[in-house]
Write an enzyme that holds these catalytic residues in place. Structure first.
Site, PDB file in Angstrom:
ATOM      1  N   HIS A   1      -5.368  -3.612   5.537  1.00  0.00           N
ATOM      2  CA  HIS A   1      -5.039  -3.927   4.142  1.00  0.00           C
ATOM      3  C   HIS A   1      -6.244  -4.497   3.401  1.00  0.00           C
ATOM      4  O   HIS A   1      -6.255  -5.647   2.991  1.00  0.00           O
ATOM      5  CB  HIS A   1      -3.847  -4.894   4.082  1.00  0.00           C
TER       6      HIS A   1
ATOM      7  N   ASP B   1       0.839  -1.205   0.000  1.00  0.00           N
ATOM      8  CA  ASP B   1       0.000   0.000   0.000  1.00  0.00           C
ATOM      9  C   ASP B   1       0.876   1.257   0.000  1.00  0.00           C
ATOM     10  O   ASP B   1       0.563   2.246  -0.674  1.00  0.00           O
ATOM     11  CB  ASP B   1      -0.920  -0.008   1.223  1.00  0.00           C
TER      12      ASP B   1
HETATM   13  N1  LIG Z   1      -0.337  -8.430   1.867  1.00  0.00           N
HETATM   14  C1  LIG Z   1      -0.408  -8.029   0.621  1.00  0.00           C
HETATM   15  O1  LIG Z   1      -0.218  -6.841   0.314  1.00  0.00           O
HETATM   16  C2  LIG Z   1      -0.656  -9.021  -0.481  1.00  0.00           C
HETATM   17  C3  LIG Z   1      -0.386  -8.673  -1.808  1.00  0.00           C
HETATM   18  C4  LIG Z   1      -0.588  -9.614  -2.800  1.00  0.00           C
HETATM   19  C5  LIG Z   1      -1.081 -10.883  -2.475  1.00  0.00           C
HETATM   20  N2  LIG Z   1      -1.325 -11.180  -1.183  1.00  0.00           N
HETATM   21  C6  LIG Z   1      -1.807 -12.516  -0.788  1.00  0.00           C
HETATM   22  O2  LIG Z   1      -0.710 -13.436  -0.817  1.00  0.00           O
HETATM   23  C7  LIG Z   1      -1.213 -14.764  -0.996  1.00  0.00           C
HETATM   24  C8  LIG Z   1      -0.435 -15.504  -2.061  1.00  0.00           C
HETATM   25  O3  LIG Z   1      -0.605 -14.906  -3.311  1.00  0.00           O
HETATM   26  P1  LIG Z   1       0.073 -15.536  -4.638  1.00  0.00           P
HETATM   27  O4  LIG Z   1      -0.310 -14.672  -5.763  1.00  0.00           O
HETATM   28  O5  LIG Z   1       1.501 -15.817  -4.377  1.00  0.00           O
HETATM   29  O6  LIG Z   1      -0.718 -16.923  -4.721  1.00  0.00           O
HETATM   30  P2  LIG Z   1      -0.254 -18.257  -5.487  1.00  0.00           P
HETATM   31  O7  LIG Z   1      -1.445 -19.141  -5.532  1.00  0.00           O
HETATM   32  O8  LIG Z   1       0.435 -17.916  -6.736  1.00  0.00           O
HETATM   33  O9  LIG Z   1       0.845 -18.863  -4.498  1.00  0.00           O
HETATM   34  C9  LIG Z   1       0.517 -19.321  -3.232  1.00  0.00           C
HETATM   35  C10 LIG Z   1       1.443 -20.454  -2.872  1.00  0.00           C
HETATM   36  O10 LIG Z   1       1.102 -20.891  -1.568  1.00  0.00           O
HETATM   37  C11 LIG Z   1       1.282 -22.279  -1.567  1.00  0.00           C
HETATM   38  N3  LIG Z   1       0.563 -22.900  -0.473  1.00  0.00           N
HETATM   39  C12 LIG Z   1      -0.735 -23.237  -0.358  1.00  0.00           C
HETATM   40  N4  LIG Z   1      -0.975 -23.844   0.804  1.00  0.00           N
HETATM   41  C13 LIG Z   1       0.210 -23.886   1.460  1.00  0.00           C
HETATM   42  C14 LIG Z   1       0.617 -24.388   2.699  1.00  0.00           C
HETATM   43  N5  LIG Z   1      -0.243 -24.980   3.549  1.00  0.00           N
HETATM   44  N6  LIG Z   1       1.909 -24.257   3.051  1.00  0.00           N
HETATM   45  C15 LIG Z   1       2.794 -23.662   2.221  1.00  0.00           C
HETATM   46  N7  LIG Z   1       2.462 -23.173   1.018  1.00  0.00           N
HETATM   47  C16 LIG Z   1       1.185 -23.284   0.648  1.00  0.00           C
HETATM   48  C17 LIG Z   1       0.783 -22.740  -2.918  1.00  0.00           C
HETATM   49  O11 LIG Z   1       1.261 -24.047  -3.241  1.00  0.00           O
HETATM   50  C18 LIG Z   1       1.351 -21.667  -3.809  1.00  0.00           C
HETATM   51  O12 LIG Z   1       2.615 -22.020  -4.303  1.00  0.00           O
HETATM   52  C19 LIG Z   1      -2.707 -14.595  -1.314  1.00  0.00           C
HETATM   53  O13 LIG Z   1      -3.469 -14.837  -0.149  1.00  0.00           O
HETATM   54  C20 LIG Z   1      -2.820 -13.141  -1.716  1.00  0.00           C
HETATM   55  O14 LIG Z   1      -4.113 -12.625  -1.527  1.00  0.00           O
HETATM   56  C21 LIG Z   1      -1.122 -10.272  -0.181  1.00  0.00           C
HETATM   57  O1  LIG Z   2      -5.683  -7.375  -3.979  1.00  0.00           O
HETATM   58  C1  LIG Z   2      -5.366  -8.505  -3.612  1.00  0.00           C
HETATM   59  O2  LIG Z   2      -6.179  -9.421  -3.488  1.00  0.00           O
HETATM   60  C2  LIG Z   2      -3.914  -8.809  -3.350  1.00  0.00           C
HETATM   61  C3  LIG Z   2      -3.254  -7.808  -2.454  1.00  0.00           C
HETATM   62  O3  LIG Z   2      -3.896  -7.680  -1.239  1.00  0.00           O
HETATM   63  C4  LIG Z   2      -3.031  -6.470  -3.105  1.00  0.00           C
HETATM   64  O4  LIG Z   2      -3.267  -5.449  -2.458  1.00  0.00           O
HETATM   65  O5  LIG Z   2      -2.581  -6.436  -4.262  1.00  0.00           O
END
Ligand SMILES: NC(=O)c1ccc[n+]([C@@H]2O[C@H](COP(=O)([O-])OP(=O)(O)OC[C@H]3O[C@@H](n4cnc5c(N)ncnc54)[C@H](O)[C@@H]3O)[C@@H](O)[C@H]2O)c1
Ligand SMILES: O=C(O)C[C@H](O)C(=O)O
Length: 354
Positions: free
Chosen positions: A218, A191
């Site tokens: 967030h 953010d």
């Molecule tokens: N905080 C933030 O600003 C922010 C920003 C973007 C995404 N996110 C969040 O981050 C998370 C991941 O996003 P992504 O795009 O990498 O998803 P993705 O599906 O590409 O990757 C997630 C990974 O987690 C793994 N996984 C699932 N269960 C698991 C477990 N029990 N133990 C270990 N690994 C496990 C999967 O195998 C996969 O490789 C989502 O929840 C998304 O919403 C948060």
């Molecule tokens: O928007 C989402 O679901 C992923 C993450 O929280 C973001 O802010 O990009």
């Protein structure tokens, strides 16, 4: 010495196929062992969910960080391939891969910093809260592993919905008697990264010269940019404030829609997570004056968790700063943010207490 090392490597190589096998799984030796002995001093970092959209570029960026001496890459799928790939980068961190629940303990043992991007991402039309049912359980299990294997590690929690997953992690740690509020940080850095980028566009300056505090949480209205506190100082018009606030609050949705079903922000998130992890490591090293925004256990408002500026030190978030002066627009945004945050926090807490 060198010959010993080469002989051991040759033994390992003989056992190391087919590709993708855990390093050292058959030989009992890790390919990294020879170098690990002479490895540079630094911190041990684990990425949980390392084979995912965020996990892979984050693993690469952490391998590039000179403060990292050991990098553990854990996932329930594909971690051997990501590990083999990243381990060929000629930077000093020793990389080890871990696959599946039975290897979680080894992945976590001895870690100084654990970064968690494990879990499912949004598709268009979903809210972050729609991810709760799957991600809550994933985060709970991973945090139980942290309790057992590295209770003193700093935890950077990325998995959504952050407004609920951080309270879930806190409850797991409290139940085990290992909760240290300073060491649990929900990652809201994206953010801030977005706010700096969008504000820099409006001001026509380099984003590196911009600093916008983003407080609250967030998700949607809980993401509260304090544009009145922007550095360099600037007074935005009412239209600019509305445009910027809306774009910052909906930056995640902008990416989710543009990716059209292929996930959410991964590259900008890996960048933000690596930047945030670096500040945590510099804090652990004892650097002075490291301040970033994060979603932490807090007394800044009446809510038990809130994102605001924190000072990172050897113990984690050692100081949490008050919000500072807010204008009327921000005060009204704060009320909306607190209302939504209260229920997301409660949802996370009751998931573990039920
Ligand atoms: N905080 C933030 O600003 C922010 C920003 C973007 C995404 N996110 C969040 O981050 C998370 C991941 O996003 P992504 O795009 O990498 O998803 P993705 O599906 O590409 O990757 C997630 C990974 O987690 C793994 N996984 C699932 N269960 C698991 C477990 N029990 N133990 C270990 N690994 C496990 C999967 O195998 C996969 O490789 C989502 O929840 C998304 O919403 C948060
Ligand atoms: O928007 C989402 O679901 C992923 C993450 O929280 C973001 O802010 O990009």
């Amino acid at each position: 010495m060198q010959t010993d090392c080469n002989q051991r490597l040759a033994r390992i190589a003989a056992h190391l196929h087919p590709p993708g096998l855990q390093m050292g799984e058959r030989s009992g030796l890790r390919r990294s062992e020879c170098r690990a002995k002479g490895g540079a001093p630094g911190f041990k970092v684990a990425v949980l969910g390392a084979a995912g959209g965020i996990g892979q570029p984050l693993a690469m960026l952490m391998k590039m960080n000179p403060l990292v001496s050991v990098l553990h890459l854990y996932d329930v799928v594909n971690s051997p391939g990501v590990t083999a790939d990243v381990s060929h980068m000629d930077t000093s961190a020793v990389v080890r891969g871990f696959l599946g629940k039975e290897q979680l303990e080894n992945a976590l043992t001895g870690m100084d910093l654990v970064i968690i991007p494990a879990g499912v991402p949004r598709k268009p039309g979903m809210t972050r809260d729609d991810l709760f049912n799957i991600n809550a359980g994933i985060v709970k299990t991973l945090c139980e592993g942290i309790v057992n294997c590295c209770p003193n590690a700093i935890v950077n929690l990325i998995s959504n919905p952050v407004n609920s997953t951080v309270p879930i992690a806190a409850e797991v740690f409290k139940k085990a008697g290992t909760f240290d509020p300073k060491r649990l940080l929900g990652v809201t850095m994206l953010d801030v990264v977005r706010a700096n980028t969008f504000v820099a566009e409006v001001l026509g300056v380099d984003p590196k010269d911009v600093d916008v505090p983003v407080v609250g949480g967030h998700a949607g209205v809980t993401i509260l940019p304090l544009l009145s506190q922007v550095k360099p100082q600037y007074t935005f018009t009412a239209d600019e404030v509305r445009y910027l606030t809306d774009r910052i609050q909906n930056g995640g949705t902008e990416v989710v829609e543009a990716k059209a079903g292929a996930g959410s922000a991964t590259l900008s998130m890996a960048f933000a997570a690596a930047k945030f992890a670096d500040t945590c490591l510099r804090g652990l090293r004892g650097d002075a004056g490291i301040v970033e925004c994060a979603f932490v256990a807090s007394q800044v408002t009446e809510l038990p968790f809130f994102a605001s500026k924190v000072r990172l030190g050897r113990g984690g978030a050692e100081e949490i700063y008050p919000l500072g002066p807010l204008n009327d627009y921000e005060r009204s945004g704060l009320e909306k943010a607190k209302k939504e945050l209260a229920s997301s926090i409660e949802k996370g807490i009751s998931f573990v207490r039920k």
